[in-house]
Design a protein around this motif. Structure first.
Motif, PDB file in Angstrom:
ATOM      1  N   ASP A  72       0.830  -1.203   0.000  1.00  0.00           N
ATOM      2  CA  ASP A  72       0.000   0.000   0.000  1.00  0.00           C
ATOM      3  C   ASP A  72       0.871   1.262   0.000  1.00  0.00           C
ATOM      4  O   ASP A  72       0.624   2.209  -0.745  1.00  0.00           O
ATOM      5  N   ALA A  73       1.885   1.266   0.861  1.00  0.00           N
ATOM      6  CA  ALA A  73       2.749   2.437   0.977  1.00  0.00           C
ATOM      7  C   ALA A  73       3.514   2.697  -0.320  1.00  0.00           C
ATOM      8  O   ALA A  73       3.623   3.843  -0.771  1.00  0.00           O
ATOM      9  N   LEU A  74       4.051   1.655  -0.916  1.00  0.00           N
ATOM     10  CA  LEU A  74       4.826   1.826  -2.146  1.00  0.00           C
ATOM     11  C   LEU A  74       3.937   2.250  -3.305  1.00  0.00           C
ATOM     12  O   LEU A  74       4.359   3.054  -4.151  1.00  0.00           O
ATOM     13  N   LYS A  75       2.713   1.733  -3.361  1.00  0.00           N
ATOM     14  CA  LYS A  75       1.779   2.194  -4.386  1.00  0.00           C
ATOM     15  C   LYS A  75       1.472   3.677  -4.209  1.00  0.00           C
ATOM     16  O   LYS A  75       1.280   4.405  -5.178  1.00  0.00           O
ATOM     17  N   GLN A  76       1.401   4.097  -2.940  1.00  0.00           N
ATOM     18  CA  GLN A  76       1.024   5.467  -2.654  1.00  0.00           C
ATOM     19  C   GLN A  76       2.144   6.465  -2.920  1.00  0.00           C
ATOM     20  O   GLN A  76       1.924   7.539  -3.484  1.00  0.00           O
ATOM     21  N   LYS A  93     -16.245   2.817 -20.173  1.00  0.00           N
ATOM     22  CA  LYS A  93     -14.907   2.788 -20.755  1.00  0.00           C
ATOM     23  C   LYS A  93     -14.113   3.923 -20.109  1.00  0.00           C
ATOM     24  O   LYS A  93     -14.667   4.969 -19.789  1.00  0.00           O
ATOM     25  N   TRP A  94     -12.803   3.701 -19.921  1.00  0.00           N
ATOM     26  CA  TRP A  94     -11.997   4.744 -19.298  1.00  0.00           C
ATOM     27  C   TRP A  94     -10.546   4.615 -19.725  1.00  0.00           C
ATOM     28  O   TRP A  94     -10.132   3.594 -20.293  1.00  0.00           O
ATOM     29  N   GLY A  95      -9.783   5.635 -19.402  1.00  0.00           N
ATOM     30  CA  GLY A  95      -8.354   5.609 -19.680  1.00  0.00           C
ATOM     31  C   GLY A  95      -7.636   6.727 -18.956  1.00  0.00           C
ATOM     32  O   GLY A  95      -8.243   7.716 -18.538  1.00  0.00           O
ATOM     33  N   PHE A  96      -6.324   6.556 -18.786  1.00  0.00           N
ATOM     34  CA  PHE A  96      -5.470   7.598 -18.225  1.00  0.00           C
ATOM     35  C   PHE A  96      -4.719   8.271 -19.371  1.00  0.00           C
ATOM     36  O   PHE A  96      -4.194   7.592 -20.266  1.00  0.00           O
ATOM     37  N   TYR A  97      -4.656   9.602 -19.342  1.00  0.00           N
ATOM     38  CA  TYR A  97      -4.010  10.376 -20.397  1.00  0.00           C
ATOM     39  C   TYR A  97      -3.045  11.386 -19.779  1.00  0.00           C
ATOM     40  O   TYR A  97      -3.219  11.814 -18.640  1.00  0.00           O
ATOM     41  N   ARG A  98      -2.054  11.758 -20.575  1.00  0.00           N
ATOM     42  CA  ARG A  98      -1.168  12.844 -20.157  1.00  0.00           C
ATOM     43  C   ARG A  98      -1.857  14.164 -20.493  1.00  0.00           C
ATOM     44  O   ARG A  98      -2.282  14.381 -21.634  1.00  0.00           O
ATOM     45  N   GLY A  99      -1.940  15.057 -19.497  1.00  0.00           N
ATOM     46  CA  GLY A  99      -2.642  16.314 -19.699  1.00  0.00           C
ATOM     47  C   GLY A  99      -2.060  17.151 -20.815  1.00  0.00           C
ATOM     48  O   GLY A  99      -2.794  17.807 -21.563  1.00  0.00           O
ATOM     49  N   SER A 100      -0.727  17.150 -20.955  1.00  0.00           N
ATOM     50  CA  SER A 100      -0.084  17.954 -22.005  1.00  0.00           C
ATOM     51  C   SER A 100      -0.501  17.474 -23.393  1.00  0.00           C
ATOM     52  O   SER A 100      -0.716  18.293 -24.303  1.00  0.00           O
ATOM     53  N   GLU A 101      -0.627  16.135 -23.563  1.00  0.00           N
ATOM     54  CA  GLU A 101      -1.017  15.593 -24.862  1.00  0.00           C
ATOM     55  C   GLU A 101      -2.481  15.906 -25.166  1.00  0.00           C
ATOM     56  O   GLU A 101      -2.827  16.245 -26.309  1.00  0.00           O
ATOM     57  N   TYR A 107     -11.196  13.535 -14.349  1.00  0.00           N
ATOM     58  CA  TYR A 107     -10.598  13.866 -13.056  1.00  0.00           C
ATOM     59  C   TYR A 107      -9.121  14.193 -13.238  1.00  0.00           C
ATOM     60  O   TYR A 107      -8.444  13.592 -14.084  1.00  0.00           O
ATOM     61  N   ARG A 108      -8.630  15.088 -12.423  1.00  0.00           N
ATOM     62  CA  ARG A 108      -7.191  15.255 -12.266  1.00  0.00           C
ATOM     63  C   ARG A 108      -6.735  14.189 -11.275  1.00  0.00           C
ATOM     64  O   ARG A 108      -7.099  14.247 -10.108  1.00  0.00           O
ATOM     65  N   ALA A 109      -5.983  13.223 -11.718  1.00  0.00           N
ATOM     66  CA  ALA A 109      -5.626  12.081 -10.875  1.00  0.00           C
ATOM     67  C   ALA A 109      -4.292  12.321 -10.183  1.00  0.00           C
ATOM     68  O   ALA A 109      -3.262  12.434 -10.852  1.00  0.00           O
ATOM     69  N   PRO A 110      -4.279  12.407  -8.841  1.00  0.00           N
ATOM     70  CA  PRO A 110      -3.008  12.600  -8.133  1.00  0.00           C
ATOM     71  C   PRO A 110      -2.231  11.298  -8.033  1.00  0.00           C
ATOM     72  O   PRO A 110      -2.754  10.289  -7.593  1.00  0.00           O
ATOM     73  N   GLY A 111      -0.980  11.306  -8.416  1.00  0.00           N
ATOM     74  CA  GLY A 111      -0.152  10.108  -8.289  1.00  0.00           C
ATOM     75  C   GLY A 111      -0.540   9.025  -9.267  1.00  0.00           C
ATOM     76  O   GLY A 111      -1.186   9.256 -10.291  1.00  0.00           O
ATOM     77  N   VAL A 112      -0.138   7.803  -8.938  1.00  0.00           N
ATOM     78  CA  VAL A 112      -0.390   6.664  -9.822  1.00  0.00           C
ATOM     79  C   VAL A 112      -1.433   5.712  -9.246  1.00  0.00           C
ATOM     80  O   VAL A 112      -1.754   4.703  -9.854  1.00  0.00           O
ATOM     81  N   GLY A 113      -1.980   6.023  -8.070  1.00  0.00           N
ATOM     82  CA  GLY A 113      -2.989   5.156  -7.499  1.00  0.00           C
ATOM     83  C   GLY A 113      -2.413   4.245  -6.434  1.00  0.00           C
ATOM     84  O   GLY A 113      -1.333   4.500  -5.896  1.00  0.00           O
ATOM     85  N   PRO A 114      -3.162   3.184  -6.069  1.00  0.00           N
ATOM     86  CA  PRO A 114      -4.348   2.701  -6.772  1.00  0.00           C
ATOM     87  C   PRO A 114      -5.575   3.572  -6.517  1.00  0.00           C
ATOM     88  O   PRO A 114      -5.717   4.162  -5.458  1.00  0.00           O
ATOM     89  N   PHE A 115      -6.456   3.629  -7.537  1.00  0.00           N
ATOM     90  CA  PHE A 115      -7.728   4.320  -7.425  1.00  0.00           C
ATOM     91  C   PHE A 115      -8.853   3.293  -7.524  1.00  0.00           C
ATOM     92  O   PHE A 115      -8.672   2.174  -8.009  1.00  0.00           O
ATOM     93  N   GLY A 116     -10.013   3.705  -7.061  1.00  0.00           N
ATOM     94  CA  GLY A 116     -11.214   2.903  -7.250  1.00  0.00           C
ATOM     95  C   GLY A 116     -12.158   3.636  -8.177  1.00  0.00           C
ATOM     96  O   GLY A 116     -12.489   4.805  -7.926  1.00  0.00           O
ATOM     97  N   TYR A 153     -17.270  -1.901  -9.952  1.00  0.00           N
ATOM     98  CA  TYR A 153     -16.051  -1.375  -9.328  1.00  0.00           C
ATOM     99  C   TYR A 153     -14.835  -1.992  -9.984  1.00  0.00           C
ATOM    100  O   TYR A 153     -14.786  -3.202 -10.232  1.00  0.00           O
ATOM    101  N   GLU A 154     -13.833  -1.145 -10.246  1.00  0.00           N
ATOM    102  CA  GLU A 154     -12.540  -1.614 -10.715  1.00  0.00           C
ATOM    103  C   GLU A 154     -11.457  -0.876  -9.939  1.00  0.00           C
ATOM    104  O   GLU A 154     -11.518   0.349  -9.774  1.00  0.00           O
ATOM    105  N   GLU A 155     -10.472  -1.611  -9.453  1.00  0.00           N
ATOM    106  CA  GLU A 155      -9.312  -0.981  -8.833  1.00  0.00           C
ATOM    107  C   GLU A 155      -8.251  -0.814  -9.906  1.00  0.00           C
ATOM    108  O   GLU A 155      -7.845  -1.791 -10.551  1.00  0.00           O
ATOM    109  N   ILE A 156      -7.812   0.418 -10.125  1.00  0.00           N
ATOM    110  CA  ILE A 156      -6.943   0.705 -11.264  1.00  0.00           C
ATOM    111  C   ILE A 156      -5.723   1.497 -10.810  1.00  0.00           C
ATOM    112  O   ILE A 156      -5.785   2.292  -9.885  1.00  0.00           O
ATOM    113  N   THR A 157      -4.621   1.255 -11.501  1.00  0.00           N
ATOM    114  CA  THR A 157      -3.349   1.933 -11.243  1.00  0.00           C
ATOM    115  C   THR A 157      -2.812   2.452 -12.565  1.00  0.00           C
ATOM    116  O   THR A 157      -3.002   1.829 -13.610  1.00  0.00           O
ATOM    117  N   VAL A 158      -2.147   3.585 -12.536  1.00  0.00           N
ATOM    118  CA  VAL A 158      -1.577   4.146 -13.763  1.00  0.00           C
ATOM    119  C   VAL A 158      -0.331   3.348 -14.130  1.00  0.00           C
ATOM    120  O   VAL A 158       0.728   3.510 -13.521  1.00  0.00           O
TER     121      VAL A 158
END
Length: 786
Positions: free
Chosen positions: A196-200, A623-631, A701-710, A727-732
Motif C-alpha cells: 500500500d505504501a509503495l503504491k502510494q 470505458k476509461w483511460g489515463f491520459y497525459r494532460g499535455s497531450e 478527473y485530475r488524478a493525483p499520483g499513480v494510485g491505486p484508485f477505485g 467497481y474496478e481498482e486501477i493503477t496508472v
C-alpha cells in the motif's frame, strides 16, 4: 532518519540560484564575500559489470568567471575523462572480470570550491533501471530536483534526507534496506501494508520534486531508487549531494505607534477601534507580524522565548501575508478580525523574512494597550443563589435597570480571580461573536438571541441551558450588560459558589425508543429511570462499537480520550437525532456519569438504517483511460486546455444498457484496498452530490499520483432504485493515446478524493524504525480560541 517526503509538499517559489557553468560563459558573476563556489553532484556511482561510458551531471553554485571544472581518477580501469560542457563529465570504464565488485574514485575540483570525491562502485549485478538527478535550484531552506528515469513505467522512491543519515550506513544497499523497513513499519503502524505504501508514495516517469522546509547551511542528499510495489529493488541508489545556502541577515528594526480613533458607533470614546502604524527601518525588506492577546499569552503559559521558538518553527508552514515599507492597520485587522477588548494589552512580534519565510532579523516584541471600557450604564445586578446541587445551580438575578440587556457567564472558580472579571466578560462576548454559543455555529444577533436577558430572572445553570457543571467544584458566575454591538456597558457582577458532592442513584437504567429510522436519518428518545441522575449518552457505528469486543472499560477510555477528561452529561429525557449512511448499523448507548467516572453499567440498543431500493435490470457500460494532460491539451485545446499542466487525467465514458436505466453515475475515489467503501456509501455519495456526478456520460478527473484508485459506476431507474454497482481498482501503468480521448460535453468533476493512506512524517533524528506522531499545534498569527 530525517526524511522530507516530497509527494505531499506543495511547490513554492524558491530563490533560483545560478547552476552549472560553461567554458565560454563570459557573463558569469564573481561570488561575493561569504558566497564561495561549491560543486553539486552525485557522490556514489554504481557502474554495470559490462563496462561502458558514464555521463555524470553536475552543477556549480556561485560560479567564478573563467574557471572550469576538472575531473581526474588514479584508477587504471577508468579512462577518457572529459568535460563535455552543458554541466556533464563523461568517462569510460572497463568491463569487470573475475571479481564481483570493485571500487574506484573520481575527484572533481573547481576554483576555490572544496573538492568532491565521487565513489565508483562496479558490480556484476545487472540492474538495468537508471536515473539521472538534476538539482535545479537550491535556497536556504529548499531544493528543486528533476528526476529523469531510463524507463517511464518503473516505479521509484524519491525523497530528501540529511546527509549524515545516509553516510552513517556502511553501504548504499544497507540504506535502501533501512528505507524499505521504514516504509513497512510506517504502513503497518497505520493498518496498511508495504505494498500500500509503495503504491502510494512511489513515482513513475519524469518528475520534479521540491522540498521547502530544510535547515539553512546544512548538507543533504536527494535520493532515488527503483522499487516494485512488492518491495523488490530495481536499481542502485542514486543520490545527489547539495548544501542549503546561508540566510543573509538584516539589522532592520521596527517602530510601532498606535492611537484610538473615535468613530461611529462611539465617536466620543471608541476603545475598540485602534489604529496601528508599523515602520521598518529598512523600507525594502519584507516583514510580517504575529499578534496575541495578553489573556491568551497568560492562559497558554507562553514565555517570550517559547513563543519566538514557536514562530521560527511554524512560519514556513503558516505563510503569513508579507508587507514592505510602512503599513497602517487596525488592531482588529491584525487580530484576524477577532474582537478587540478594552483595557487590555496586546503583544505584537515583528520580524523580517526572506522569500522562503526564513526570519532574517531579530524578533521584536511590542505592546499595545487599549483604553479602559467606558461604563455607559450604571445598572447593578443582585445575584441570589436559591439552590445548589452537585451539577446545577438555581439562582435569581435582579437588575436595577429593567431595560438593560445582560449576559450570564460561568467560569471555573480560579479563572476570574486570576485574569480579572473584565477580561473574562470580554472573552465570553468574543465566544458569542465566533458562534460558540449557537448550536449551528453561526454569528448571533446581539438584539434577539436567547442568551440575552432583561429584567428579573430566575433560572438554572444545568441541562436546561446546556451547562456542564461538575460535582464538588468551585465556580464563578459573572453578569454584565451590553449594547447592540456586543460591547460591555456595565460593571461586571461576580458571584462565587461550589457544587455539592454527587451520590449516584442505585439501579439506574436507560431505555431507548426509536422515533424515526429512515434511509439516512435516526431519531431516538433516551429515557432514564431517574430524572435526577446525570448520564452520558451517544450514538456510534456498530463497526466502531464492536471493535472493543465487549470491553466496556476500553470503550469508556476511548470516549474520554476523544472528549476530554469530562464527558458532557445530561439529566432527564433526551432525544438523539443524526444523519447516517443508508443500510448501516448503529449503536445508541448511555450510562450514569459523574466525577469523571461511569456510575452505572452501560446500556445499548442496536438499529439499522433502511437500505436504498434496488433494481437489477438497470445497468451501465463504462470505458476509461489515463491520459497525459499535455497531450490532451495539445490535441484538443478547446476541451482539455485547462489540463495542460496535469501529469495524469482520468477520463471515463458511460453508456446505459437499456431504456430502464434513467440516470447513470461515475466516480473516481480511493481504492477499496485502502479505504472501506460499502456499496450503500457509494450510492449515498452519488445521491448527495448530483451536480458532480449525475448523468455524467463523460467525466474527467485530475488524478493525483499513480494510485491505486477505485472507479465506481452504476445506473438508477426513474423511481430511484439502483442497479449493480460496478467497481474496478486501477493503477496508472500506461497512458492511452490522446488521439482517441472523448471530446464531447463534460460535466466537470469534483476533485478525486485524497488517496493518502497515512500521514507523512518529518523526522528530526535518525530513528528509522520509530513512527513519530505529530502533536496538534496552536493556531498561528491569530488569537487562540479556547
Amino acid at each position: 532518519m530525517k526524511k522530507f517526503f516530497t509527494m505531499m509538499l506543495v511547490c513554492t517559489a524558491l530563490l533560483t540560484m545560478t547552476t552549472g557553468c560553461s567554458d565560454d560563459n563570459t557573463d558569469t558573476p564573481t561570488p561575493q564575500p561569504g558566497q564561495e563556489p561549491s560543486i553539486q553532484t552525485e557522490t556514489t556511482l554504481n557502474l554495470v559489470g559490462d563496462g561502458g561510458e558514464y555521463s555524470l551531471t553536475y552543477s556549480i553554485e556561485n560560479p567564478v568567471k573563467g574557471e572550469e571544472i576538472l575531473a581526474k581518477s588514479d584508477d587504471s580501469w577508468i579512462s577518457e575523462i572529459r568535460n563535455e560542457g552543458s554541466n556533464t563529465i563523461k568517462f569510460k570504464y572497463e568491463a569487470l572480470e573475475g571479481a564481483k565488485t570493485r571500487e574506484g574514485k573520481l575527484t572533481l575540483s573547481y576554483a576555490t570550491a572544496s573538492p568532491v570525491e565521487v565513489k565508483l562502485l562496479q558490480t556484476s549485478d545487472k540492474l538495468t533501471f537508471k536515473v539521472t538527478i538534476i538539482p535545479e535550484s537550491i535556497s536556504s531552506i529548499g531544493c528543486e530536483m528533476k528526476i529523469i528515469p531510463s524507463e517511464p513505467d518503473v516505479p521509484y522512491m524519491v525523497a530528501f534526507i540529511n546527509k549524515a543519515a545516509i553516510d552513517r550506513c556502511a553501504s548504499d544497499e544497507e540504506f535502501i534496506a533501512e528505507d524499505i523497513q521504514f516504509w513497512k513499519e510506517l504502513a503497518e503502524s497505520q493498518g496498511a501494508t508495504l505494498q500500500d505504501a509503495l503504491k502510494q508514495f512511489t513515482v513513475m516517469g519524469e518528475s520534479t520534486r521540491t522540498v521547502n522546509d530544510l535547515t539553512p547551511e546544512t548538507e543533504y542528499y536527494g535520493y532515488v531508487y527503483g522499487v516494485s510495489y512488492e518491495g523488490e529493488i530495481l536499481s542502485r541508489l542514486y543520490k545527489v549531494q547539495f548544501s542549503t545556502t546561508k540566510v543573509q541577515d538584516s539589522n532592520c528594526t521596527f517602530k510601532l505607534t498606535y492611537h484610538q480613533e473615535n468613530v461611529a458607533p462611539y465617536p466620543d470614546n471608541n476603545v475598540y477601534n485602534v489604529s496601528v502604524t508599523i515602520t521598518p527601518s529598512d523600507p525594502e525588506i519584507p516583514w510580517t507580524y504575529a499578534p496575541m492577546n495578553s489573556y491568551v499569552y497568560s492562559m497558554d503559559e507562553w514565555t517570550d522565548e517559547s513563543y519566538e521558538k514557536f514562530i521560527r518553527e511554524n512560519i514556513a508552514q503558516a505563510k503569513p501575508v508579507m508587507f514592505v515599507g510602512e503599513q497602517t492597520l487596525t488592531l482588529e485587522q491584525m487580530m484576524g478580525g477577532l474582537r478587540v477588548w478594552g483595557g487590555t494589552e496586546y503583544y505584537v512580534w515583528l520580524f523580517g523574512t526572506d522569500s522562503n519565510y526564513h526570519i532574517n532579523t531579530k524578533i521584536q516584541k511590542e505592546t499595545i494597550k487599549t483604553n479602559e471600557i467606558p461604563i455607559l450604564d450604571d445598572c447593578k445586578f443582585d445575584i441570589r443563589l436559591n439552590k445548589i446541587s452537585s451539577q446545577d445551580v438555581d439562582f435569581t438575578v435582579t437588575p436595577t435597570n429593567n431595560d438593560t440587556k445582560y449576559f450570564i457567564g460561568l467560569y471555573p472558580g480560579h479563572m476570574v480571580g486570576k485574569y480579572g472579571a473584565s477580561t473574562c466578560a470580554e472573552r465570553l462576548l468574543q465566544r458569542i461573536d465566533l458562534g460558540h454559543f449557537d448550536e449551528e455555529g453561526t454569528i448571533l444577533d446581539w438584539e434577539t438571541n436567547h442568551w440575552i436577558h432583561r429584567g428579573e430572572l430566575t433560572t438554572q445553570l444545568g441541562k436546561g441551558e446546556g451547562w456542564n457543571l461538575q460535582p464538588s467544584k468551585a465556580y464563578t458566575m459573572i453578569i454584565f450588560g451590553f449594547d447592540n454591538y456586543g460591547h460591555r456597558t456595565t460593571e461586571v457582577a461576580v458571584k462565587d459558589f461550589s457544587t455539592t458532592e454527587y451520590t449516584p442513584t442505585e439501579d439506574f437504567k436507560l431505555d431507548f425508543e426509536v422515533v424515526e429510522l429512515g434511509t439516512r436519518t435516526i431519531e431516538v428518545n433516551v429515557i432514564p429511570s431517574d430524572d435526577e441522575t446525570w448520564y452520558y449518552t451517544g450514538l456510534t457505528t456498530a463497526e466502531n462499537f464492536d471493535q472493543y469486543h465487549g470491553d466496556w472499560n476500553a470503550f469508556l477510555e476511548a470516549l474520554i480520550h476523544a472528549n476530554g477528561v469530562n464527558l458532557p452529561t445530561t439529566v432527564g429525557p433526551e432525544t438523539i437525532k443524526t444523519n447516517a449512511t443508508p443500510g448501516t448499523e448503529h449503536v445508541v448507548f448511555g450510562f450514569a456519569y459523574a466525577n469523571g467516572e461511569a456510575q452505572s453499567e452501560y446500556f445499548s440498543y442496536r438499529l439499522k438504517t433502511k437500505e436504498l431500493p434496488r433494481n437489477y435490470n438497470v445497468d451501465v457500460d463504462a470505458k476509461w483511460g489515463f491520459y497525459r494532460g499535455s497531450e490532451l491539451a495539445a490535441l484538443h485545446p478547446d476541451v482539455y486546455g485547462d489540463y495542460a499542466s496535469e501529469p495524469t487525467v482520468f477520463v471515463f465514458e458511460l453508456t446505459p444498457k437499456n431504456a430502464e436505466t434513467t440516470h447513470y453515475y461515475g466516480l473516481l475515489h480511493q481504492a477499496r484496498s485502502i479505504m472501506e467503501l460499502p456499496d450503500m456509501l457509494i450510492f449515498d455519495y452519488f445521491e448527495n452530490y448530483p451536480l458532480g456526478w449525475k448523468d455524467s456520460k463523460l467525466g474527467r478527473y485530475r488524478a493525483p499520483g499513480v494510485g491505486p484508485f477505485g472507479f465506481f459506476w452504476a445506473g438508477q431507474d426513474a423511481q430511484g432504485a439502483w442497479g449493480t454497482l460496478h467497481y474496478e481498482e486501477i493503477t496508472v501503468t500506461e497512458y492511452s493515446d490522446a488521439k482517441n480521448a472523448p471530446v464531447g460535453e463534460f460535466i466537470e468533476k469534483k476533485s478525486v478524493a485524497q488517496t493518502t493512506i497515512m500521514a507523512m512524517p518529518v523526522r528530526q533524528e535518525p530513528q528509522i524504525f520509530k513512527s513519530v506522531s505529530k502533536p496538534q499545534s496552536k493556531k498561528f498569527f491569530k488569537e487562540i480560541t479556547l
